[in-house]
Design a protein around this motif. Structure first.
Motif, mmCIF file in Angstrom:
data_model
loop_
_atom_site.group_PDB
_atom_site.id
_atom_site.type_symbol
_atom_site.label_atom_id
_atom_site.label_comp_id
_atom_site.label_asym_id
_atom_site.label_seq_id
_atom_site.Cartn_x
_atom_site.Cartn_y
_atom_site.Cartn_z
ATOM 1 N N ARG A 83 2.098 -14.801 -12.171
ATOM 2 C CA ARG A 83 0.667 -14.557 -12.015
ATOM 3 C C ARG A 83 0.402 -13.092 -11.652
ATOM 4 O O ARG A 83 1.316 -12.320 -11.356
ATOM 5 N N SER A 84 -0.856 -12.697 -11.654
ATOM 6 C CA SER A 84 -1.208 -11.309 -11.377
ATOM 7 C C SER A 84 -1.066 -11.003 -9.890
ATOM 8 O O SER A 84 -1.012 -11.896 -9.039
ATOM 9 N N ASN A 85 -1.037 -9.703 -9.591
ATOM 10 C CA ASN A 85 -0.938 -9.285 -8.201
ATOM 11 C C ASN A 85 -2.211 -9.582 -7.426
ATOM 12 O O ASN A 85 -2.153 -9.884 -6.228
ATOM 13 N N VAL A 86 -3.364 -9.496 -8.076
ATOM 14 C CA VAL A 86 -4.603 -9.842 -7.393
ATOM 15 C C VAL A 86 -4.618 -11.334 -7.047
ATOM 16 O O VAL A 86 -5.023 -11.729 -5.954
ATOM 17 N N GLU A 87 -4.150 -12.176 -7.974
ATOM 18 C CA GLU A 87 -4.069 -13.610 -7.674
ATOM 19 C C GLU A 87 -3.148 -13.856 -6.480
ATOM 20 O O GLU A 87 -3.459 -14.673 -5.604
ATOM 21 N N TYR A 88 -2.014 -13.171 -6.457
ATOM 22 C CA TYR A 88 -1.106 -13.335 -5.324
ATOM 23 C C TYR A 88 -1.772 -12.871 -4.033
ATOM 24 O O TYR A 88 -1.651 -13.515 -2.976
ATOM 25 N N GLY A 89 -2.503 -11.759 -4.090
ATOM 26 C CA GLY A 89 -3.195 -11.280 -2.902
ATOM 27 C C GLY A 89 -4.201 -12.285 -2.384
ATOM 28 O O GLY A 89 -4.283 -12.548 -1.178
ATOM 29 N N LEU A 90 -4.965 -12.879 -3.290
ATOM 30 C CA LEU A 90 -5.941 -13.893 -2.885
ATOM 31 C C LEU A 90 -5.243 -15.103 -2.274
ATOM 32 O O LEU A 90 -5.734 -15.691 -1.299
ATOM 33 N N ALA A 91 -4.106 -15.482 -2.843
ATOM 34 C CA ALA A 91 -3.337 -16.594 -2.281
ATOM 35 C C ALA A 91 -2.838 -16.240 -0.882
ATOM 36 O O ALA A 91 -2.898 -17.070 0.044
ATOM 37 N N ALA A 92 -2.350 -15.007 -0.697
ATOM 38 C CA ALA A 92 -1.871 -14.580 0.616
ATOM 39 C C ALA A 92 -2.999 -14.610 1.637
ATOM 40 O O ALA A 92 -2.802 -15.017 2.792
ATOM 41 N N LEU A 93 -4.195 -14.201 1.225
ATOM 42 C CA LEU A 93 -5.353 -14.227 2.123
ATOM 43 C C LEU A 93 -5.635 -15.649 2.598
ATOM 44 O O LEU A 93 -5.812 -15.898 3.796
ATOM 45 N N GLU A 94 -5.666 -16.579 1.661
ATOM 46 C CA GLU A 94 -5.979 -17.965 2.027
ATOM 47 C C GLU A 94 -4.875 -18.581 2.876
ATOM 48 O O GLU A 94 -5.146 -19.342 3.815
ATOM 49 N N LEU A 95 -3.611 -18.273 2.560
ATOM 50 C CA LEU A 95 -2.509 -18.814 3.345
ATOM 51 C C LEU A 95 -2.538 -18.301 4.781
ATOM 52 O O LEU A 95 -2.312 -19.055 5.730
ATOM 53 N N GLU A 96 -2.867 -17.026 4.950
ATOM 54 C CA GLU A 96 -2.884 -16.480 6.310
ATOM 55 C C GLU A 96 -4.143 -16.885 7.067
ATOM 56 O O GLU A 96 -4.154 -16.870 8.299
ATOM 57 N N ALA A 97 -5.186 -17.291 6.343
ATOM 58 C CA ALA A 97 -6.320 -17.906 7.024
ATOM 59 C C ALA A 97 -5.865 -19.190 7.705
ATOM 60 O O ALA A 97 -6.441 -19.607 8.720
ATOM 61 N N GLY A 98 -4.839 -19.823 7.143
ATOM 62 C CA GLY A 98 -4.212 -20.969 7.799
ATOM 63 C C GLY A 98 -3.323 -20.532 8.939
ATOM 64 O O GLY A 98 -3.519 -20.936 10.095
ATOM 65 N N GLN A 314 -8.929 -2.993 -4.515
ATOM 66 C CA GLN A 314 -8.583 -1.738 -5.190
ATOM 67 C C GLN A 314 -7.065 -1.581 -5.307
ATOM 68 O O GLN A 314 -6.537 -1.194 -6.358
ATOM 69 N N ILE A 315 -6.363 -1.907 -4.217
ATOM 70 C CA ILE A 315 -4.900 -1.812 -4.227
ATOM 71 C C ILE A 315 -4.310 -2.828 -5.199
ATOM 72 O O ILE A 315 -3.368 -2.535 -5.939
ATOM 73 N N GLY A 316 -4.865 -4.043 -5.218
ATOM 74 C CA GLY A 316 -4.373 -5.061 -6.139
ATOM 75 C C GLY A 316 -4.585 -4.690 -7.592
ATOM 76 O O GLY A 316 -3.702 -4.889 -8.437
ATOM 77 N N ARG A 317 -5.761 -4.147 -7.904
ATOM 78 C CA ARG A 317 -6.016 -3.718 -9.285
ATOM 79 C C ARG A 317 -5.061 -2.592 -9.681
ATOM 80 O O ARG A 317 -4.551 -2.555 -10.814
ATOM 81 N N ALA A 318 -4.805 -1.671 -8.752
ATOM 82 C CA ALA A 318 -3.861 -0.591 -9.045
ATOM 83 C C ALA A 318 -2.456 -1.137 -9.273
ATOM 84 O O ALA A 318 -1.728 -0.676 -10.167
ATOM 85 N N LYS A 319 -2.070 -2.145 -8.492
ATOM 86 C CA LYS A 319 -0.733 -2.726 -8.663
ATOM 87 C C LYS A 319 -0.622 -3.412 -10.021
ATOM 88 O O LYS A 319 0.402 -3.295 -10.707
ATOM 89 N N ASP A 320 -1.660 -4.124 -10.422
ATOM 90 C CA ASP A 320 -1.629 -4.759 -11.734
ATOM 91 C C ASP A 320 -1.622 -3.727 -12.861
ATOM 92 O O ASP A 320 -1.066 -3.982 -13.939
ATOM 93 N N ALA A 321 -2.216 -2.561 -12.618
ATOM 94 C CA ALA A 321 -2.237 -1.503 -13.634
ATOM 95 C C ALA A 321 -0.964 -0.665 -13.623
ATOM 96 O O ALA A 321 -0.773 0.191 -14.491
ATOM 97 N N GLY A 322 -0.099 -0.884 -12.644
ATOM 98 C CA GLY A 322 1.144 -0.128 -12.554
ATOM 99 C C GLY A 322 0.983 1.260 -11.976
ATOM 100 O O GLY A 322 1.865 2.108 -12.150
ATOM 101 N N THR A 323 -0.094 1.513 -11.267
ATOM 102 C CA THR A 323 -0.348 2.851 -10.726
ATOM 103 C C THR A 323 -0.263 2.912 -9.206
ATOM 104 O O THR A 323 -0.501 3.967 -8.616
ATOM 105 N N LEU A 324 0.083 1.819 -8.563
ATOM 106 C CA LEU A 324 0.091 1.769 -7.101
ATOM 107 C C LEU A 324 1.175 2.675 -6.526
ATOM 108 O O LEU A 324 2.300 2.719 -7.034
ATOM 109 N N THR A 325 0.839 3.382 -5.440
ATOM 110 C CA THR A 325 1.789 4.268 -4.770
ATOM 111 C C THR A 325 2.087 3.752 -3.365
ATOM 112 O O THR A 325 1.248 3.060 -2.760
#
Length: 397
Positions: A83-98, A314-325
């Motif tokens: 799956r995409s990095n943004v999807e993983y980020g959203l999943a991480a957000l919901e999991l840590e809300a738990g 913004q960081i997630g979109r950059a990671k999916d685009a391959g430009t994240l630093t």
């Protein structure tokens, strides 16, 4: 204007999304988020206070996480979700809300252990381990931090020496998640060829893992200390693609990315608990939410949550685009964890005395976030990473 209904959580969330960040997500991303959110509501929320109180990690959730598709979520092939990095980020957000500890399980398993094997392992290693790790059948850990080498992994003393075709592993690691329930640990050690990674079965003679306890934070998770007493490993245990600290650092960057999002979950849950309490609780004949000081606290929380969500996206979109630093990840981790702790602490004050009861999540989130603030790079380390980026001067020594 009528007071908001504290029982209408969806309406409260819509009102809290002042910038309309939800609209920046695709239908597919929202569906992934909602699926993980429902899992957390059904499988984690009803039990987490008791797990935290008893310092119990529910190992049976490993298979549930596998079915949910969050183990090695961004990895492709070998039975991984892809799956995409943004999807993983959203999943991480919901999991840590738990709970931060349960989100950490997903990170250790997927980003650190599976990620290292996927990126640096041989084809045979990938085929052997990744499909079963993606389902939660096999649990993996990641051994980098040592008793005397946390923020400075270049000072590690764990070593591996050749003995014929085998390797002999000696040393110790500390603050290693999951190792007492894992079937394998990806261990980083010094060799004559520099730092190398090894897949170490936890039933290997000479391997010992012990739980670090008691803890005041991350109580619904497992942290351990490892000892390697001349553990003999075959040549096939070596991760062939990793040489030097680039190997473990690449895995750490993946885990840090998940924290950028995950911390927002702990902060959001703390805010929502405080908001609903403030709307319900009567003080001096009116709802607690009627008072200016309470509203100021709630507004400050939402301001930081909205800013943090834009930063994470913004960081997630950059990671999916391959430009994240790396400095971008450091900025996200430093800011979002720091603000999430402040939100959890402030939310606790709105709850008053009841805020110290584990039936209310902010005190648990605040305690957990102290660990999140420390692992995968402390505030100080990320500050120095950003300082070096800005000035061109490394101030680590």
């Amino acid at each position: 204007m009528e007071p908001r209904n504290p029982d209408d959580l969806e309406a409260l969330r819509e009102a809290s999304d002042i910038l309309g960040i939800d609209a920046l997500l695709s239908d597919h991303e929202r569906a992934t988020r909602d699926r993980v959110r429902a899992f957390v509501d059904d499988e984690i929320r009803p039990h987490i206070a008791g797990w935290f109180d008893r310092a119990h990690f529910p190992v049976e959730l490993a298979r549930g996480f596998g079915e949910l598709g969050v183990l090695g979520m961004t990895l492709k092939g070998y039975g991984c979700p892809g799956r995409s990095n943004v999807e993983y980020g959203l999943a991480a957000l919901e999991l840590e809300a738990g709970d931060s500890g349960l989100r950490t399980f997903v990170s250790v398993q997927g980003s650190l252990a599976m990620g290292s094997i996927h990126r640096w392992g041989s084809e045979e290693q990938k085929q052997e381990w990744l499909p079963r790790m993606a389902t939660g059948e096999v649990i993996g850990a990641f051994g980098l931090t040592e008793p005397t080498a946390g923020s400075d992994p270049s000072s590690m003393t764990t070593s591996a020496r050749r003995d014929g075709d085998d390797w002999i592993l000696t040393g110790a690691k500390r603050w290693i998640g999951l190792a007492t329930i894992a079937q394998l640990v990806v261990v980083w050690a010094r060799t004559d060829d520099g730092v190398r990674g090894f897949i170490v079965p936890t039933d290997a003679p000479g391997f010992e893992a012990s739980v670090l306890e008691p803890k005041g934070s991350m109580r619904a998770s497992i942290q351990t200390e490892l000892h390697f007493d001349d553990v003999r490993l075959p040549a096939s245990a070596l991760l062939p693609g990793a040489s030097g600290l680039r190997g473990p650092f690449s895995a750490l960057n993946e885990a840090r990315y998940g924290i950028v999002w995950g911390a927002l979950g702990a902060g959001r849950d703390s805010y929502e608990v405080a908001l609903r309490h403030a709307l319900r609780r009567q003080q001096f004949g009116v709802p607690l939410a009627s008072f200016q000081l309470t509203q100021q606290k709630l507004v400050n929380m939402v301001v930081e949550l909205q800013k943090g969500a834009l930063l994470a996206l913004q960081i997630g979109r950059a990671k999916d685009a391959g430009t994240l630093t790396p400095p971008q990840v450091s900025l996200g981790k430093l800011n979002n964890v720091r603000e999430a702790i402040a939100i959890a602490r402030e939310a606790r004050t709105i709850l008053g005395g009841d805020g110290v009861l584990l039936e209310n999540s902010p005190i648990r989130h605040a305690a957990n976030l102290e660990s999140v603030r420390t692992y995968e790079g402390t505030d100080e380390v990320h500050t120095l990473i950003l300082g070096q980026h800005l000035t061109g001067i490394g101030a680590f020594r």
